[in-house]
Design a protein around this motif. Structure first.
Motif, PDB file in Angstrom:
ATOM      1  N   ASP A 197     -21.238 -10.180  74.490  1.00 43.21           N
ATOM      2  CA  ASP A 197     -19.896 -10.807  75.267  1.00 43.21           C
ATOM      3  C   ASP A 197     -18.961 -10.878  73.896  1.00 43.21           C
ATOM      4  OD1 ASP A 197     -20.631 -11.233  77.955  1.00 43.21           O
ATOM      5  OD2 ASP A 197     -21.912 -12.781  77.017  1.00 43.21           O
ATOM      6  N   LYS A 198     -18.455  -9.848  73.284  1.00 39.98           N
ATOM      7  CA  LYS A 198     -17.455  -9.820  72.263  1.00 39.98           C
ATOM      8  C   LYS A 198     -16.207 -10.473  72.689  1.00 39.98           C
ATOM      9  CE  LYS A 198     -18.984  -5.606  70.121  1.00 39.98           C
ATOM     10  NZ  LYS A 198     -19.861  -4.748  71.262  1.00 39.98           N
ATOM     11  N   GLU A 199     -15.754 -10.111  73.808  1.00 37.93           N
ATOM     12  CA  GLU A 199     -14.496 -10.828  74.388  1.00 37.93           C
ATOM     13  C   GLU A 199     -14.430 -12.331  74.350  1.00 37.93           C
ATOM     14  OE1 GLU A 199     -13.436  -8.605  77.670  1.00 37.93           O
ATOM     15  OE2 GLU A 199     -13.105  -6.982  76.934  1.00 37.93           O
ATOM     16  N   THR A 200     -15.705 -12.986  74.344  1.00 38.28           N
ATOM     17  CA  THR A 200     -15.531 -14.322  74.240  1.00 38.28           C
ATOM     18  C   THR A 200     -16.104 -15.058  73.155  1.00 38.28           C
ATOM     19  OG1 THR A 200     -17.893 -14.389  75.769  1.00 38.28           O
ATOM     20  CG2 THR A 200     -15.816 -14.413  77.020  1.00 38.28           C
ATOM     21  N   CYS A 201     -16.169 -14.274  71.958  1.00 36.92           N
ATOM     22  CA  CYS A 201     -16.493 -14.717  70.850  1.00 36.92           C
ATOM     23  C   CYS A 201     -15.205 -14.743  70.024  1.00 36.92           C
ATOM     24  CB  CYS A 201     -17.586 -13.695  70.250  1.00 36.92           C
ATOM     25  SG  CYS A 201     -19.238 -13.879  70.884  1.00 36.92           S
ATOM     26  N   LEU A 202     -14.872 -16.108  69.544  1.00 36.21           N
ATOM     27  CA  LEU A 202     -13.317 -16.132  68.917  1.00 36.21           C
ATOM     28  C   LEU A 202     -13.899 -16.965  67.262  1.00 36.21           C
ATOM     29  CD1 LEU A 202     -11.834 -17.941  71.979  1.00 36.21           C
ATOM     30  CD2 LEU A 202     -11.514 -15.261  71.128  1.00 36.21           C
ATOM     31  N   VAL A 203     -12.805 -16.525  66.643  1.00 38.76           N
ATOM     32  CA  VAL A 203     -12.553 -17.158  65.157  1.00 38.76           C
ATOM     33  C   VAL A 203     -11.227 -17.805  64.877  1.00 38.76           C
ATOM     34  CG1 VAL A 203     -14.744 -15.850  64.228  1.00 38.76           C
ATOM     35  CG2 VAL A 203     -12.302 -14.959  64.145  1.00 38.76           C
ATOM     36  N   ALA A 204     -11.319 -18.961  64.160  1.00 43.05           N
ATOM     37  CA  ALA A 204     -10.183 -19.427  63.708  1.00 43.05           C
ATOM     38  C   ALA A 204     -10.133 -18.960  62.297  1.00 43.05           C
ATOM     39  CB  ALA A 204     -10.168 -20.979  63.953  1.00 43.05           C
ATOM     40  N   THR A 205      -8.890 -18.429  61.851  1.00 40.17           N
ATOM     41  CA  THR A 205      -8.831 -18.147  60.390  1.00 40.17           C
ATOM     42  C   THR A 205      -7.268 -18.603  59.896  1.00 40.17           C
ATOM     43  OG1 THR A 205      -7.632 -15.888  60.980  1.00 40.17           O
ATOM     44  CG2 THR A 205      -9.939 -15.963  60.762  1.00 40.17           C
ATOM     45  N   THR A 206      -7.558 -18.817  58.487  1.00 35.63           N
ATOM     46  CA  THR A 206      -6.419 -19.045  57.918  1.00 35.63           C
ATOM     47  C   THR A 206      -6.280 -18.473  56.534  1.00 35.63           C
ATOM     48  OG1 THR A 206      -4.960 -20.930  57.155  1.00 35.63           O
ATOM     49  CG2 THR A 206      -7.141 -21.477  56.772  1.00 35.63           C
ATOM     50  N   ASN A 207      -5.405 -17.706  56.236  1.00 33.80           N
ATOM     51  CA  ASN A 207      -5.329 -16.864  54.877  1.00 33.80           C
ATOM     52  C   ASN A 207      -6.651 -16.053  54.890  1.00 33.80           C
ATOM     53  OD1 ASN A 207      -3.079 -18.224  53.995  1.00 33.80           O
ATOM     54  ND2 ASN A 207      -4.492 -19.883  53.134  1.00 33.80           N
ATOM     55  N   ASP A 208      -6.890 -15.476  56.072  1.00 33.02           N
ATOM     56  CA  ASP A 208      -8.057 -14.415  56.228  1.00 33.02           C
ATOM     57  C   ASP A 208      -9.335 -14.956  55.891  1.00 33.02           C
ATOM     58  OD1 ASP A 208      -6.188 -12.546  57.029  1.00 33.02           O
ATOM     59  OD2 ASP A 208      -5.964 -11.812  54.625  1.00 33.02           O
ATOM     60  N   ARG A 209      -9.541 -16.325  56.270  1.00 35.86           N
ATOM     61  CA  ARG A 209     -10.734 -16.974  55.915  1.00 35.86           C
ATOM     62  C   ARG A 209     -11.124 -17.451  57.380  1.00 35.86           C
ATOM     63  NH1 ARG A 209     -11.190 -22.672  53.284  1.00 35.86           N
ATOM     64  NH2 ARG A 209     -13.586 -23.143  53.845  1.00 35.86           N
ATOM     65  N   VAL A 210     -12.269 -17.404  57.481  1.00 31.62           N
ATOM     66  CA  VAL A 210     -12.825 -17.998  58.673  1.00 31.62           C
ATOM     67  C   VAL A 210     -13.236 -19.540  58.803  1.00 31.62           C
ATOM     68  CG1 VAL A 210     -14.901 -18.058  60.300  1.00 31.62           C
ATOM     69  CG2 VAL A 210     -14.086 -15.769  59.731  1.00 31.62           C
ATOM     70  N   ILE A 211     -12.489 -20.132  59.338  1.00 26.66           N
ATOM     71  CA  ILE A 211     -12.639 -21.676  59.195  1.00 26.66           C
ATOM     72  C   ILE A 211     -13.289 -22.358  60.707  1.00 26.66           C
ATOM     73  CG2 ILE A 211     -10.953 -21.936  57.493  1.00 26.66           C
ATOM     74  CD1 ILE A 211      -9.013 -23.091  59.787  1.00 26.66           C
ATOM     75  N   GLY A 212     -13.374 -21.460  61.532  1.00 28.69           N
ATOM     76  CA  GLY A 212     -13.941 -22.042  62.931  1.00 28.69           C
ATOM     77  C   GLY A 212     -14.395 -20.957  63.798  1.00 28.69           C
TER      78      GLY A 212
END
Length: 170
Positions: free
Chosen positions: A52-67
């Protein structure tokens, strides 16, 4: 409250997987999350992402995954209902209390609605009061307790036999 942070919520890409796994390794430890720790591994992330790629999300800031929020779709045979499951939600502790988890969850809800999901499910450890409170604020209810049990199979006769045979081969 800390100053507003510039965070992008986007669909997870294959290149994000190592960062997601590494962040999860810091969040889901044997000391802090004994049941989650047993399940968190790269293969789990890959399985959810592949399905389920479409329901896998990331939060990024300055190109860094933070969540991250990893969701999956569940179809029950014989039912027209589609369920969405928030399998994993994690935020780097340095970015807690900055609405990252809230934004990830909202975006995942929107993705689920777009896919026709009628019920969204989540589970967490009963003693994780901050997670229970977080999900209740989102409107999740009907918390149902269930018992998690384990059985060590090291002393099972077939396991002992396998170990004996492996030791003979060495």
């Amino acid at each position: 409250m800390p100053p507003r942070l510039s965070v992008e919520i986007r669909e997870m890409q294959v290149d994000d997987i190592p960062a997601v796994v590494e962040l999860g390794n810091t969040l889901f430890t044997a000391e802090t999350s004994p049941t989650l720790y047993r399940c968190w591994e790269e293969a789990e992330v890959l399985q959810i992402y592949t399905a389920d790629k479409e329901t896998c999300l990331v939060a990024t800031t300055n190109d860094r995954v933070i969540g991250f929020a990893l969701g999956s779709l569940l179809e029950k045979p014989g039912s027209s209902w589609l369920y969405g499951w928030l399998d994993w939600l994690g935020v780097d502790p340095a970015f807690k209390r900055r609405r990252v988890a809230k934004r990830l969850t909202r975006h995942l809800q929107e993705r689920f609605v777009e896919k026709g999901v009628r019920i969204m499910l989540v589970d967490t450890y009963e003693g994780n009061r901050s997670a229970v409170s977080f999900f209740r604020k989102f409107g999740f209810g009907q918390g149902i307790r269930h018992v998690y049990m384990s059985l060590n199979l090291d002393n099972h006769p077939k396991a002992i036999e396998r170990k004996f045979m492996n030791d003979l081969g060495d």
